[in-house]
Design an enzyme around this catalytic site. Sequence first.
Site, PDB file in Angstrom:
ATOM      1  N   ARG A 124       0.842  -1.198   0.000  1.00  0.00           N
ATOM      2  CA  ARG A 124       0.000   0.000   0.000  1.00  0.00           C
ATOM      3  C   ARG A 124       0.880   1.252   0.000  1.00  0.00           C
ATOM      4  O   ARG A 124       1.968   1.262   0.612  1.00  0.00           O
ATOM      5  CB  ARG A 124      -0.850  -0.045   1.280  1.00  0.00           C
ATOM      6  CG  ARG A 124      -1.824   1.094   1.477  1.00  0.00           C
ATOM      7  CD  ARG A 124      -3.023   0.967   0.632  1.00  0.00           C
ATOM      8  NE  ARG A 124      -4.139   1.782   1.104  1.00  0.00           N
ATOM      9  CZ  ARG A 124      -5.159   2.147   0.331  1.00  0.00           C
ATOM     10  NH1 ARG A 124      -5.213   1.768  -0.931  1.00  0.00           N
ATOM     11  NH2 ARG A 124      -6.151   2.847   0.825  1.00  0.00           N
ATOM     12  N   THR A 399     -10.430   0.341  -8.887  1.00  0.00           N
ATOM     13  CA  THR A 399      -9.338  -0.524  -8.498  1.00  0.00           C
ATOM     14  C   THR A 399      -9.406  -1.718  -9.431  1.00  0.00           C
ATOM     15  O   THR A 399     -10.246  -1.762 -10.303  1.00  0.00           O
ATOM     16  CB  THR A 399      -9.576  -0.875  -7.004  1.00  0.00           C
ATOM     17  OG1 THR A 399      -9.597   0.350  -6.273  1.00  0.00           O
ATOM     18  CG2 THR A 399      -8.586  -1.816  -6.422  1.00  0.00           C
ATOM     19  N   THR A 417      -4.386  -0.690  -6.936  1.00  0.00           N
ATOM     20  CA  THR A 417      -5.208   0.479  -7.260  1.00  0.00           C
ATOM     21  C   THR A 417      -4.385   1.753  -7.376  1.00  0.00           C
ATOM     22  O   THR A 417      -3.282   1.837  -6.818  1.00  0.00           O
ATOM     23  CB  THR A 417      -6.272   0.680  -6.148  1.00  0.00           C
ATOM     24  OG1 THR A 417      -7.157   1.715  -6.531  1.00  0.00           O
ATOM     25  CG2 THR A 417      -5.657   1.035  -4.808  1.00  0.00           C
ATOM     26  N   ASP A 441      -8.040   8.204   0.663  1.00  0.00           N
ATOM     27  CA  ASP A 441      -8.518   7.111   1.527  1.00  0.00           C
ATOM     28  C   ASP A 441      -8.275   7.394   3.015  1.00  0.00           C
ATOM     29  O   ASP A 441      -8.782   6.681   3.883  1.00  0.00           O
ATOM     30  CB  ASP A 441      -7.862   5.785   1.125  1.00  0.00           C
ATOM     31  CG  ASP A 441      -8.583   5.135  -0.056  1.00  0.00           C
ATOM     32  OD1 ASP A 441      -9.670   5.609  -0.423  1.00  0.00           O
ATOM     33  OD2 ASP A 441      -8.058   4.149  -0.606  1.00  0.00           O
ATOM     34  N   SER A 471     -10.021  -0.725   1.524  1.00  0.00           N
ATOM     35  CA  SER A 471     -11.059  -1.767   1.575  1.00  0.00           C
ATOM     36  C   SER A 471     -10.692  -2.957   0.692  1.00  0.00           C
ATOM     37  O   SER A 471     -11.495  -3.887   0.563  1.00  0.00           O
ATOM     38  CB  SER A 471     -12.396  -1.199   1.107  1.00  0.00           C
ATOM     39  OG  SER A 471     -12.827  -0.191   1.984  1.00  0.00           O
ATOM     40  N   GLY A 491     -13.895  -1.233  -6.184  1.00  0.00           N
ATOM     41  CA  GLY A 491     -15.162  -0.638  -5.746  1.00  0.00           C
ATOM     42  C   GLY A 491     -15.157   0.001  -4.379  1.00  0.00           C
ATOM     43  O   GLY A 491     -16.201   0.040  -3.722  1.00  0.00           O
TER      44      GLY A 491
END
Length: 590
Positions: A124, A399, A417, A441, A471, A491
Amino acid sequence: MIRIFPTRRRHCALLVLCACFELAGAKDVPLPQPLKASHVPAITREALDQARPVVAKHAMVVSAQHYATMAGVEILRQGGNAIDAAVAVGYAEAVVHPCCGNIGGGGFMTIHRNDGENLFLNFREKAPAKATPDMFLDAHGEVVPNRSTDSYLGVGVPGTVMGLNTALAKYGKLPLKQVIAPAIKLARDGYLLQQGDVNILNDSVGDFARHPNVAAIFLNHGKPFVAGERVVQKNLSHSLEQIAVGGSDAFYKGAIARAVVAASEANGGILALQDFADYTVQWETPIQCTYHDHTIISAPPPSSGGTTLCEIAQIIQPYPFAEWGYGSVEAVHYFAEAERRAFADRNTYLGDPAFVKNPIEELLSSAHAEKLRATILPDKATPSAQITGHLGATEGDHTTHYSVVDKDGNAVAVTYTINFLFGTRQIAGDTGFFLNDEMDDFTSKPGVANAAGLVQGKVNQVEPGKRPLSSMTPTIVLRDGKPFLLTGSPGDATIISTTLQSIINVIDYGMNVQQAVNAPRMHQQWYPDEVWIEDGMLTPQARRQLEAMGYKFTMIHAMGADEAILIDPKTGRREGANDRRRPAGLAAGY
Ligand code: GLY
């Protein structure tokens, strides 16, 4: 046999009033605008009944773009394992699925190795060192619209290149040069657009036109591309060639990092060369829970995905969903109520574990599930305003997901993403790739919704070096310890609902994997206090019954895109399902 839309009427029991919870600063928010790319025709009952997966004996790759799928199959045929193929698909999607596939963003990889080991790689994005909790607020403390999504301040330090290369180096069999080669070829020689690709590009042609270096690639002499035309990406091919030769250092310590930082500085951003040099990926222990004798292996924080999915699964497990049937009033009611409660917990308690303590054990305890179940009224929706984080006081389809199974039973599920479609819709100089707007985010302001409509709390506030709560939920379901179902989706928060509904569709409703991913979906995320549904999820009669119970429904054109694989436990055959919502996608194997 699929159990769909039972005609049996629910019988309502007298209710016991639930405890009333105090709302911690949340408020109703408008629904994010539906995407043009999501204009997928509703599926008919007949088409759903007839849906069948692609079947292969040895190995299977499923992704949202057919060239990327074929890149994975090519690598498997060259002797690569599932990790090699997953890395090849990751790089290829950065070329042929540029809305979402990326080297300018980040993601997660869930791995089940054929020796039984379950692994999770966190790549991430991280906030730059100069990031501050109030960087998206004005002088009056209000959120500045679009600052976290459309500007260089929205860009987190990308993790994809280090993530893919780290997975390859540890568990792959082939060299980076070999697995990145299909991506380089697709970028250098170009690829032909299908209508499904064009639909996605069409979402952002206005944004492409605003930036000459973007327009030069993603517009055809200033005009939108049409199906059958070729997109050539020489700059991206050059960046990928640098990575092929220099590995992660080429991205994090070389010309690519310098180009991104220069563009950031020229456009009011805060990225620094040191942010790239300091970037790290992290191997984590996956979240694990059981659902009807299956083991779910999924994404731990900084994703909320696995925890929230497992919390919902634990709440609904005792209810007879199989008997109630898909789309029944009972199943929709109890699923929505479980989601409402689990999302309140998600938004209140979860954040980057390097910065905040995540109470995973408590959230996934049977006592917690029992406590939440006791608050669900049998014949009435609970207003979200009566729900808050339950442990005590303290908080678009942008994503892409893909799945790979090899001939030896190694399984890899990846979701990655750049956040919005095409991220910030900006490319730094001549690097050729879109930069993420993942900083959105984070919680810009506690109690105020982000672009995904999520109302989040302090634990997810911006801090230097922190990763924003995600998510993304790349998930592998095991049956008797062996991979059974690989699932996940784009999503935003709906990812969690999509992923769990695919699992329920297979395990409870007996759907084949193609039916499971094609079936219309629903989603409830605490706020806004409404249930999002796709056309075909509810019969008019079921919808009326649920509305009488207090539900407000909002129609969504298309929710998520699960690129799933099921492995038949008896025959071992691989069954791949490209989601009908990604018509340019493909399931292929051998
Ligand atoms: N950017 C969407 C997510 O990570 O949840």
